[in-house]
Design a protein around this motif. Structure first.
Motif, short mmCIF file in Angstrom:
data_model
loop_
_atom_site.label_atom_id
_atom_site.label_comp_id
_atom_site.label_asym_id
_atom_site.label_seq_id
_atom_site.Cartn_x
_atom_site.Cartn_y
_atom_site.Cartn_z
N TYR A 116 39.61 41.99 28.97
CA TYR A 116 38.36 41.73 29.54
C TYR A 116 37.86 40.77 28.48
N SER B 210 32.36 47.23 30.76
CA SER B 210 31.52 47.24 32.09
C SER B 210 31.30 45.60 32.14
N GLU B 211 31.24 45.50 33.55
CA GLU B 211 30.94 44.06 34.45
C GLU B 211 29.77 43.38 33.41
N GLU B 212 28.82 44.13 32.96
CA GLU B 212 27.87 43.43 32.59
C GLU B 212 28.09 42.93 31.09
N ARG C 141 31.23 41.80 30.20
CA ARG C 141 32.69 40.99 30.16
C ARG C 141 32.21 39.81 30.04
N TYR D 225 35.50 42.74 45.80
CA TYR D 225 34.21 43.01 45.25
C TYR D 225 33.25 43.87 45.89
N ASP E 141 34.86 35.08 40.85
CA ASP E 141 35.55 35.24 39.56
C ASP E 141 37.03 34.53 39.82
N ASN F 138 37.77 37.81 35.28
CA ASN F 138 36.26 37.13 35.02
C ASN F 138 36.67 35.88 34.26
#
Ligand code: SF4
Ligand code: SF4
Lengths: 98, 303
Positions: free
Chosen positions: A8, A59-61, A63, B97, B137, B155
């Motif tokens: 990540y 967490s997504e935030e 990354r 997603y 992404d 990502n």
């Protein structure tokens, strides 16, 4: 069988910044999640070999801004709280600034 | 298959074509294990139907503002012309997603696993590295000969290097999205990449270059190059191992794919002839999901 490794983070003009988790070594104990001062880690269900497995992830935030999120831990020394918390050595930081 | 209509003057340049297909000469009976995979991405929703683990039909639509509806639309599209109903499907896996918002799914599975499995199905067991370029992404995945994931990186910092970023550029330069790859290659010499830290930035930069007198082709080449460099970086991080394939919406962008090949110094496996009768790399995730659906159905039967 090779372990499944998750990364990540990102590489940008200033270097590369990744939290790397070995999902086979990770037992989902959540210790790293608790120890992370920035609340950047979470437990997530992944589908591995037809089974659901709970493992740590970023967490997504966080990354997209991991370089800044983790900077106070000095991740380049590999003694960040998340790394020290993990008994199974499942999590590590790959920090290489150019 | 529905053919794209001709492009007109007042066209929305970013809009790619929705279509569905049923594989010819295949029949099903109620004894078959019929499964589906529904991949709700940020830009496109894809559904694939498989008979005993073999691709039978699929549909590709644009994702709307509502994930459950987009999932239903894609699945209905894939079922069209097959005579099958949703109730004939033994098991449905949702991915992508919007995977938690696939109401008819028996299970949701992360898209990483599904993409690797789907790429293994489309191109065969020699696939080791999969680059999936979706709407919002990019994922670099390394897999073994069975399609099991061994390493992945998901990502990027922003949408600049993704399908959505390309759509913004198509609109800005007034070039239909499906021609953008070819046009980015119509240049005498490769210009330096734009800095491209985010879509808004890249857009401003592109407008500046146009004002400076750069041709559309050259601006597009510079942007495409920047995207390709970032993607190559991701692949190097997970470790490049041959064979390499590209899936997702941008797999059809020859401008991206050919530049990645140059940067990494490897050829990608040739794209299946999806316009004629081959499998579409855009449905890799949905195909992988349908394969897992079959495996999970069989596992349930045993227990
Ligand atoms: S501490 Fe280690 S084993 Fe526990 S959840 Fe974190 S990475 Fe996994
Ligand atoms: S390096 Fe620090 S901030 Fe980053 S994940 Fe580990 S504990 Fe959290």
């Amino acid at each position: 069988m090779k372990n499944m490794i998750t990364h990540y983070g990102y590489t940008d003009g200033s270097g590369e910044y990744y939290i790397v988790i070995d999902t086979d070594r990770c037992n989902g104990c959540g210790k790293c999640v608790k120890e992370c001062p920035q609340s950047a880690l979470q437990l997530e269900t992944m589908f591995i070999d037809l089974e659901d497995k709970t493992v740590a992830s970023v967490s997504e935030e966080h990354r997209k801004k991991i370089k800044y999120t983790c900077s106070s831990c000095k991740p380049e020394r590999n003694s960040a709280p998340c790394v020290l918390a993990c008994e199974g050595k499942a999590i590590r930081c790959v920090w290489n600034s150019r | 298959m529905k053919e794209p209509s001709n492009l007109k003057e007042d066209v929305e340049y970013w809009r790619w074509h929705e279509y569905h297909r049923v594989v010819e000469g295949k029949k099903w009976t109620s004894k078959d294990i019929i499964t589906a995979g529904v991949d709700v991405g940020s830009v496109g929703s894809k559904a694939a139907i498989m008979i005993n683990g073999e691709a039978y039909s699929w549909g590709i639509t644009r994702t709307g503002s509502n994930s459950p509806e987009s999932a239903k639309k894609a699945l209905d599209f894939a079922l069209e012309g097959t005579g099958l109903k949703v109730s004939d499907l033994k098991y449905i896996v949702g991915t992508g997603y919007g995977r938690v918002n696939v109401p008819m799914a028996n299970k949701a599975i992360t898209e990483i696993a599904c993409h690797a499995k789907g790429a293994n199905y489309i191109w065969g067991p020699s696939v080791r590295t999969v680059l999936d370029v979706g709407g919002q992404d990019i994922k670099a995945i390394r897999a073994d000969e069975t399609g099991r994931v061994v390493s992945f990186l998901m990502n990027d910092k922003c949408a600049a290097g993704t399908g959505r970023g390309m759509e913004v550029f198509a609109d800005l330069l007034k070039i239909p999205i499906e021609e953008i790859g070819d046009i980015s290659l119509k240049i005498e010499e490769e210009p330096p990449p734009v800095s491209c830290t985010c879509v808004a930035f890249a857009k401003t930069e592109a407008m500046g270059l146009l004002r400076k007198g750069w041709s559309k082709e050259k601006v597009l080449a510079a942007y495409t190059r920047a995207m390709a460099v970032r993607m190559a970086n991701l692949i190097n991080r997970v470790g490049l191992e041959k064979e390499l394939v590209v899936t997702g919406g941008q797999s059809k962008n020859i401008g991206i794919v050919s530049r990645i090949e140059v940067i990494l110094g490897v050829k990608t496996l040739p794209m299946p002839k999806w316009r004629e009768s081959g499998l579409d790399p855009m449905v890799a995730g949905a195909l992988g999901a349908a394969l897992f659906a079959k495996a999970l159905y069989e596992k349930d039967q045993k227990s």
